[in-house]
Design a protein around this motif. Sequence first.
Motif, PDB file in Angstrom:
ATOM      1  N   THR A  97       0.818  -1.215   0.000  1.00  0.00           N
ATOM      2  CA  THR A  97       0.000   0.000   0.000  1.00  0.00           C
ATOM      3  C   THR A  97       0.854   1.268   0.000  1.00  0.00           C
ATOM      4  O   THR A  97       0.315   2.375   0.032  1.00  0.00           O
ATOM      5  CB  THR A  97      -0.933   0.038   1.229  1.00  0.00           C
ATOM      6  N   GLU A  98       2.171   1.114  -0.037  1.00  0.00           N
ATOM      7  CA  GLU A  98       3.047   2.288  -0.026  1.00  0.00           C
ATOM      8  C   GLU A  98       2.849   3.107  -1.297  1.00  0.00           C
ATOM      9  O   GLU A  98       2.679   2.563  -2.391  1.00  0.00           O
ATOM     10  CB  GLU A  98       4.505   1.855   0.109  1.00  0.00           C
ATOM     11  N   HIS A  99       2.883   4.411  -1.127  1.00  0.00           N
ATOM     12  CA  HIS A  99       2.664   5.304  -2.260  1.00  0.00           C
ATOM     13  C   HIS A  99       3.367   6.625  -1.994  1.00  0.00           C
ATOM     14  O   HIS A  99       3.795   6.903  -0.870  1.00  0.00           O
ATOM     15  CB  HIS A  99       1.163   5.540  -2.469  1.00  0.00           C
ATOM     16  N   THR A 100       3.479   7.422  -3.028  1.00  0.00           N
ATOM     17  CA  THR A 100       4.112   8.734  -2.919  1.00  0.00           C
ATOM     18  C   THR A 100       3.189   9.779  -3.523  1.00  0.00           C
ATOM     19  O   THR A 100       2.744   9.632  -4.665  1.00  0.00           O
ATOM     20  CB  THR A 100       5.457   8.771  -3.669  1.00  0.00           C
ATOM     21  N   VAL A 101       2.900  10.802  -2.744  1.00  0.00           N
ATOM     22  CA  VAL A 101       2.108  11.928  -3.245  1.00  0.00           C
ATOM     23  C   VAL A 101       3.090  13.024  -3.641  1.00  0.00           C
ATOM     24  O   VAL A 101       3.798  13.569  -2.797  1.00  0.00           O
ATOM     25  CB  VAL A 101       1.113  12.438  -2.185  1.00  0.00           C
ATOM     26  N   ILE A 102       3.150  13.329  -4.919  1.00  0.00           N
ATOM     27  CA  ILE A 102       4.145  14.278  -5.416  1.00  0.00           C
ATOM     28  C   ILE A 102       3.622  15.704  -5.493  1.00  0.00           C
ATOM     29  O   ILE A 102       4.373  16.629  -5.804  1.00  0.00           O
ATOM     30  CB  ILE A 102       4.666  13.844  -6.800  1.00  0.00           C
ATOM     31  N   GLY A 103       2.332  15.886  -5.205  1.00  0.00           N
ATOM     32  CA  GLY A 103       1.777  17.233  -5.246  1.00  0.00           C
ATOM     33  C   GLY A 103       0.421  17.278  -4.577  1.00  0.00           C
ATOM     34  O   GLY A 103      -0.249  16.251  -4.423  1.00  0.00           O
ATOM     35  N   ALA A 104       0.027  18.466  -4.145  1.00  0.00           N
ATOM     36  CA  ALA A 104      -1.280  18.646  -3.510  1.00  0.00           C
ATOM     37  C   ALA A 104      -1.831  20.011  -3.889  1.00  0.00           C
ATOM     38  O   ALA A 104      -1.088  20.995  -3.963  1.00  0.00           O
ATOM     39  CB  ALA A 104      -1.170  18.523  -1.996  1.00  0.00           C
ATOM     40  N   ILE A 105      -3.130  20.064  -4.135  1.00  0.00           N
ATOM     41  CA  ILE A 105      -3.812  21.314  -4.461  1.00  0.00           C
ATOM     42  C   ILE A 105      -4.952  21.487  -3.471  1.00  0.00           C
ATOM     43  O   ILE A 105      -5.834  20.630  -3.367  1.00  0.00           O
ATOM     44  CB  ILE A 105      -4.361  21.298  -5.898  1.00  0.00           C
ATOM     45  N   SER A 106      -4.929  22.588  -2.731  1.00  0.00           N
ATOM     46  CA  SER A 106      -5.954  22.843  -1.720  1.00  0.00           C
ATOM     47  C   SER A 106      -6.678  24.136  -2.042  1.00  0.00           C
ATOM     48  O   SER A 106      -6.077  25.211  -2.045  1.00  0.00           O
ATOM     49  CB  SER A 106      -5.324  22.931  -0.327  1.00  0.00           C
ATOM     50  N   PHE A 107      -7.980  24.030  -2.331  1.00  0.00           N
ATOM     51  CA  PHE A 107      -8.812  25.209  -2.518  1.00  0.00           C
ATOM     52  C   PHE A 107      -9.415  25.583  -1.163  1.00  0.00           C
ATOM     53  O   PHE A 107     -10.278  24.889  -0.640  1.00  0.00           O
ATOM     54  CB  PHE A 107      -9.929  24.931  -3.530  1.00  0.00           C
ATOM     55  N   TYR A 108      -8.934  26.663  -0.572  1.00  0.00           N
ATOM     56  CA  TYR A 108      -9.381  27.239   0.701  1.00  0.00           C
ATOM     57  C   TYR A 108      -9.578  26.196   1.804  1.00  0.00           C
ATOM     58  O   TYR A 108     -10.537  26.243   2.566  1.00  0.00           O
ATOM     59  CB  TYR A 108     -10.655  28.089   0.518  1.00  0.00           C
ATOM     60  N   GLY A 109      -8.642  25.265   1.915  1.00  0.00           N
ATOM     61  CA  GLY A 109      -8.692  24.279   2.992  1.00  0.00           C
ATOM     62  C   GLY A 109      -7.960  24.778   4.225  1.00  0.00           C
ATOM     63  O   GLY A 109      -6.946  25.471   4.130  1.00  0.00           O
ATOM     64  N   ALA A 110      -8.481  24.443   5.412  1.00  0.00           N
ATOM     65  CA  ALA A 110      -7.821  24.825   6.664  1.00  0.00           C
ATOM     66  C   ALA A 110      -6.471  24.136   6.764  1.00  0.00           C
ATOM     67  O   ALA A 110      -6.308  22.989   6.340  1.00  0.00           O
ATOM     68  CB  ALA A 110      -8.697  24.447   7.852  1.00  0.00           C
ATOM     69  N   THR A 111      -5.487  24.833   7.327  1.00  0.00           N
ATOM     70  CA  THR A 111      -4.134  24.275   7.431  1.00  0.00           C
ATOM     71  C   THR A 111      -3.717  24.001   8.870  1.00  0.00           C
ATOM     72  O   THR A 111      -2.632  23.478   9.097  1.00  0.00           O
ATOM     73  CB  THR A 111      -3.110  25.236   6.799  1.00  0.00           C
ATOM     74  N   THR A 112      -4.556  24.332   9.843  1.00  0.00           N
ATOM     75  CA  THR A 112      -4.168  24.119  11.237  1.00  0.00           C
ATOM     76  C   THR A 112      -4.091  22.643  11.596  1.00  0.00           C
ATOM     77  O   THR A 112      -3.549  22.286  12.629  1.00  0.00           O
ATOM     78  CB  THR A 112      -5.165  24.806  12.190  1.00  0.00           C
TER      79      THR A 112
END
Length: 284
Positions: free
Chosen positions: A254-269
């Motif tokens: 199940t190992e995987h790599t996320v090479i990018g992320a796009i967040s539209f107005y998502g909370a970051t706390t």
Amino acid sequence: MLVVFCCAYDADRVQAEETFAEKILRLFPQADRNNDGVLSEEEEAAVSQRVMQRYPQADQDGDGVLSETEKQDLVQKASQRGRKQRPSSPSRSGTNSQNTDAVLKQLGLKGDLDIEYRKNTKQQRNRLDFIYPRTKVYERAPLFIYIHGGGNTGGTKNALYNKSSLILKELTESGIAVATIDYRVFGAGEELGFHQLFEDCKDALRFLAKNSDRYGIDPHKFITWGTSAGGSKALVAALTDSDFLPGENAGPETEHTVIGAISFYGATTYLVPELWEKRLQRFP
């Protein structure tokens, strides 16, 4: 890793290149009487006629014909009404297979729908859709994973088809696969810890990695993408290890790599350890 934060999202602008027929088909799939995925001139004329009969004010100049400007005003108002409506029951997955099939057919795409990525919970929301690339570009396709918003109390994976069909088209024509996932939410009769919503999303990624051969995707080229509450989950899914918040899917496969992320107005706390600990309380 590439991380993109967006503070505002205008679905109408993203879809500005859609024709009137495409917008009508997206908003009112029942207008496609012969279910061929395309709105013919006759079907479009029938829609215009029914609109003028039911809403005569739509014909602003009273000439008995909807001009292009009047059509665009009509679609804009329909889109605004749709955004104001909330799902009738947040405990349901909200899947409308007929509507999804119509969108995919219109775009010339194929997909596997309502795939169970972990055992059904009380809410029966742990499902995802997988859409295959329309064009073969890569030996193993990169994968965009869409995570819907909804304030952690609603929303469904179908938001991808309702708001981002043009993005879906562009990605798949570029040889990229797309998945859209549902996860459990609060207020649906199941006692949950806040972290379990994130756990579901991580489990979905682990499931996709485990089945990467089946879907022809590269488990080390995942990109997460979400709006609002989904934007937060896209960030956590991208910036944590594969085994973070272990669920039902585990193991080296199940190992995987996320090479990018796009967040539209998502909370970051959620990414601040002290605040994350405070969110481990349980909610009804």
